[in-house]
Design a protein around this motif. Structure first.
Motif, PDB file in Angstrom:
ATOM      1  N   SER A  42     -44.241 -17.254 -48.077  1.00 36.16           N
ATOM      2  CA  SER A  42     -44.002 -18.320 -47.117  1.00 36.16           C
ATOM      3  C   SER A  42     -44.857 -19.516 -47.454  1.00 36.16           C
ATOM      4  CB  SER A  42     -44.338 -17.819 -45.705  1.00 36.16           C
ATOM      5  OG  SER A  42     -44.189 -18.872 -44.789  1.00 36.16           O
ATOM      6  N   GLN A  44     -44.886 -22.082 -45.198  1.00 35.54           N
ATOM      7  CA  GLN A  44     -45.178 -22.629 -43.883  1.00 35.54           C
ATOM      8  C   GLN A  44     -46.141 -21.679 -43.191  1.00 35.54           C
ATOM      9  OE1 GLN A  44     -44.193 -25.460 -42.531  1.00 35.54           O
ATOM     10  NE2 GLN A  44     -42.835 -26.045 -44.195  1.00 35.54           N
ATOM     11  N   ARG A  50     -44.646 -23.313 -35.162  1.00 39.53           N
ATOM     12  CA  ARG A  50     -43.595 -23.523 -36.161  1.00 39.53           C
ATOM     13  C   ARG A  50     -42.297 -22.856 -35.706  1.00 39.53           C
ATOM     14  NH1 ARG A  50     -40.803 -26.261 -39.708  1.00 39.53           N
ATOM     15  NH2 ARG A  50     -39.953 -25.005 -41.377  1.00 39.53           N
ATOM     16  N   THR A  51     -42.400 -21.666 -35.143  1.00 38.57           N
ATOM     17  CA  THR A  51     -41.216 -20.959 -34.653  1.00 38.57           C
ATOM     18  C   THR A  51     -40.564 -21.750 -33.522  1.00 38.57           C
ATOM     19  OG1 THR A  51     -42.155 -18.844 -35.303  1.00 38.57           O
ATOM     20  CG2 THR A  51     -40.383 -18.775 -33.691  1.00 38.57           C
ATOM     21  N   LEU A  54     -38.601 -24.608 -34.929  1.00 41.76           N
ATOM     22  CA  LEU A  54     -37.348 -24.150 -35.523  1.00 41.76           C
ATOM     23  C   LEU A  54     -36.322 -23.775 -34.464  1.00 41.76           C
ATOM     24  CD1 LEU A  54     -38.860 -22.159 -38.495  1.00 41.76           C
ATOM     25  CD2 LEU A  54     -37.438 -24.212 -38.666  1.00 41.76           C
ATOM     26  N   LEU A 115     -28.751 -22.309 -42.712  1.00 44.62           N
ATOM     27  CA  LEU A 115     -30.064 -22.628 -43.273  1.00 44.62           C
ATOM     28  C   LEU A 115     -31.146 -22.618 -42.189  1.00 44.62           C
ATOM     29  CD1 LEU A 115     -31.762 -23.535 -45.690  1.00 44.62           C
ATOM     30  CD2 LEU A 115     -31.159 -25.885 -45.101  1.00 44.62           C
ATOM     31  N   ALA A 116     -30.876 -23.272 -41.067  1.00 44.09           N
ATOM     32  CA  ALA A 116     -31.866 -23.350 -39.985  1.00 44.09           C
ATOM     33  C   ALA A 116     -32.162 -21.976 -39.393  1.00 44.09           C
ATOM     34  CB  ALA A 116     -31.376 -24.303 -38.897  1.00 44.09           C
ATOM     35  N   GLN A 119     -34.382 -20.043 -41.788  1.00 43.72           N
ATOM     36  CA  GLN A 119     -35.778 -20.470 -41.678  1.00 43.72           C
ATOM     37  C   GLN A 119     -36.415 -19.915 -40.409  1.00 43.72           C
ATOM     38  OE1 GLN A 119     -35.223 -24.718 -41.912  1.00 43.72           O
ATOM     39  NE2 GLN A 119     -35.627 -24.750 -44.106  1.00 43.72           N
ATOM     40  N   GLN A 122     -37.228 -16.247 -40.948  1.00 43.39           N
ATOM     41  CA  GLN A 122     -38.442 -16.081 -41.757  1.00 43.39           C
ATOM     42  C   GLN A 122     -39.677 -16.338 -40.926  1.00 43.39           C
ATOM     43  OE1 GLN A 122     -37.791 -18.755 -45.044  1.00 43.39           O
ATOM     44  NE2 GLN A 122     -37.109 -17.089 -46.363  1.00 43.39           N
ATOM     45  N   SER A 123     -39.622 -17.355 -40.087  1.00 42.74           N
ATOM     46  CA  SER A 123     -40.779 -17.698 -39.258  1.00 42.74           C
ATOM     47  C   SER A 123     -41.064 -16.604 -38.237  1.00 42.74           C
ATOM     48  CB  SER A 123     -40.518 -19.030 -38.552  1.00 42.74           C
ATOM     49  OG  SER A 123     -41.645 -19.427 -37.811  1.00 42.74           O
TER      50      SER A 123
END
Length: 130
Positions: A42, A44, A50-51, A54, A115-116, A119, A122-123
């Motif tokens: 990662s 980020q 961050r989560t 997103l 894509l969003a 991400q 992953q977060s």
């Protein structure tokens, strides 16, 4: 000409060569300063802020691309479930995984959402306790 003049040195190979048989190879890195990584990589920071950013981004994209979704109501509902679970004192990883899986399925027709949501997944997966 003596025999030493006819000798050929083996070719120089600065890479990786594997031949014959069956090989099970893990992560590899070749060359100067090369590094191989294993597991989740990662770039980020893994944090709740961050989560949250997103989640907001996914909500905005859902509003923009609502017409392209097969079931916009179910998509919105799943995102709300995800947000509610993340707001819990101890979010349950199984609930988070299920919500992320369903959300990923719902947004498939819309590349910016795919894509969003990727991400976001992953977060979420990088959060402590997941």
């Amino acid at each position: 000409m003596d025999s030493d003049d006819r000798r050929q040195d083996p070719p120089v190979n600065n890479g990786l060569m594997i031949s014959g048989g069956t090989h099970y190879v893990g992560n590899q890195a070749i060359g100067d300063h090369a590094r191989a990584f294993s597991g989740s990589v990662s770039f980020q920071p893994a944090d709740a802020e961050r989560t949250a950013e997103l989640l907001t981004q996914v909500e905005r994209l859902l509003a923009e691309h609502r017409a392209a979704l097969a079931d916009p109501e179910a998509t919105t509902r799943e995102l709300r479930r995800l947000r509610e679970e993340l707001d819990e004192d101890e979010p349950q990883p199984s609930v988070l995984r299920r919500a992320l899986t369903r959300l990923t399925e719902f947004v498939q027709p819309v590349p910016p959402l795919v894509l969003a949501v990727g991400q976001l997944a992953q977060s979420v997966q990088a959060l402590p306790g997941f």
